[in-house]
Design a protein around this motif. Sequence first.
Motif, PDB file in Angstrom:
ATOM      1  N   THR A   1       0.749  -1.243  -0.053  1.00 52.85           N
ATOM      2  CA  THR A   1      -0.204   0.069  -0.167  1.00 52.85           C
ATOM      3  C   THR A   1       0.897   1.431   0.126  1.00 52.85           C
ATOM      4  O   THR A   1       2.037   1.247   0.490  1.00 52.85           O
ATOM      5  N   ILE A   2       0.236   2.410  -0.426  1.00 50.73           N
ATOM      6  CA  ILE A   2       0.976   3.575  -0.341  1.00 50.73           C
ATOM      7  C   ILE A   2       1.433   4.034   0.957  1.00 50.73           C
ATOM      8  O   ILE A   2       2.405   4.632   1.292  1.00 50.73           O
ATOM      9  N   GLU A   3       0.478   3.554   1.880  1.00 49.46           N
ATOM     10  CA  GLU A   3       0.608   3.980   3.267  1.00 49.46           C
ATOM     11  C   GLU A   3       1.857   3.304   3.936  1.00 49.46           C
ATOM     12  O   GLU A   3       2.778   3.971   4.569  1.00 49.46           O
ATOM     13  N   ASP A   4       2.272   1.791   3.321  1.00 51.26           N
ATOM     14  CA  ASP A   4       3.161   1.301   3.907  1.00 51.26           C
ATOM     15  C   ASP A   4       4.527   1.688   3.199  1.00 51.26           C
ATOM     16  O   ASP A   4       5.493   1.926   3.689  1.00 51.26           O
ATOM     17  N   ALA A   5       4.350   2.123   1.819  1.00 49.27           N
ATOM     18  CA  ALA A   5       5.547   2.536   1.145  1.00 49.27           C
ATOM     19  C   ALA A   5       5.993   4.069   1.780  1.00 49.27           C
ATOM     20  O   ALA A   5       7.138   4.326   2.037  1.00 49.27           O
TER      21      ALA A   5
ATOM     22  N   THR B   1       7.821  14.216   4.656  1.00 47.92           N
ATOM     23  CA  THR B   1       7.503  13.346   3.641  1.00 47.92           C
ATOM     24  C   THR B   1       5.937  13.326   3.699  1.00 47.92           C
ATOM     25  O   THR B   1       5.377  13.779   4.770  1.00 47.92           O
ATOM     26  N   ALA B   2       5.346  13.086   2.456  1.00 47.26           N
ATOM     27  CA  ALA B   2       3.779  12.990   2.493  1.00 47.26           C
ATOM     28  C   ALA B   2       3.565  11.959   1.419  1.00 47.26           C
ATOM     29  O   ALA B   2       4.255  11.693   0.480  1.00 47.26           O
ATOM     30  N   ILE B   3       2.190  11.768   1.337  1.00 50.56           N
ATOM     31  CA  ILE B   3       1.600  11.050   0.104  1.00 50.56           C
ATOM     32  C   ILE B   3       0.774  12.067  -0.651  1.00 50.56           C
ATOM     33  O   ILE B   3       0.106  12.924   0.165  1.00 50.56           O
ATOM     34  N   GLY B   4       0.859  12.167  -1.822  1.00 51.10           N
ATOM     35  CA  GLY B   4       0.441  13.224  -2.771  1.00 51.10           C
ATOM     36  C   GLY B   4       0.069  12.219  -4.058  1.00 51.10           C
ATOM     37  O   GLY B   4       0.045  11.285  -4.244  1.00 51.10           O
ATOM     38  N   THR B   5      -0.217  13.453  -5.122  1.00 48.56           N
ATOM     39  CA  THR B   5      -0.340  13.173  -6.368  1.00 48.56           C
ATOM     40  C   THR B   5       0.564  13.809  -7.514  1.00 48.56           C
ATOM     41  O   THR B   5       0.840  15.022  -7.232  1.00 48.56           O
ATOM     42  N   VAL B   6       0.746  13.229  -8.401  1.00 48.00           N
ATOM     43  CA  VAL B   6       1.640  14.114  -9.467  1.00 48.00           C
ATOM     44  C   VAL B   6       0.984  13.391 -10.926  1.00 48.00           C
ATOM     45  O   VAL B   6       0.793  12.257 -10.990  1.00 48.00           O
ATOM     46  N   ALA B   7       0.533  14.385 -11.641  1.00 50.87           N
ATOM     47  CA  ALA B   7      -0.275  13.913 -13.036  1.00 50.87           C
ATOM     48  C   ALA B   7      -1.481  13.111 -12.699  1.00 50.87           C
ATOM     49  O   ALA B   7      -1.664  12.268 -13.375  1.00 50.87           O
TER      50      ALA B   7
END
Length: 71
Positions: free
Chosen positions: A4-8, A25-31
């Motif tokens: 999962t992106i949370e684990d990563a 650090t954070a979880i985000g979006t690009v494109a």
Amino acid sequence: MAVTIEDAHRRLSRKVMGRPGVVGTAIGTVAGKPCLKVYLAGGGGGEGARIPGRCDGYRVVVEKTGTIRRL
């Protein structure tokens, strides 16, 4: 089983926090796609060269933010 992106995000944070210039650090979006972000204080010096381009299959994006202070 896919990571999962949370684990990563947790794994990337453990790997890069504490390095010179890294302020968060954070979880985000690009494109429109999910990614992991690493925030740098800036100031040059090639800090981004030590940041991996991917973590567990997710793209890592480096952004210079300046110093981040707790309120």
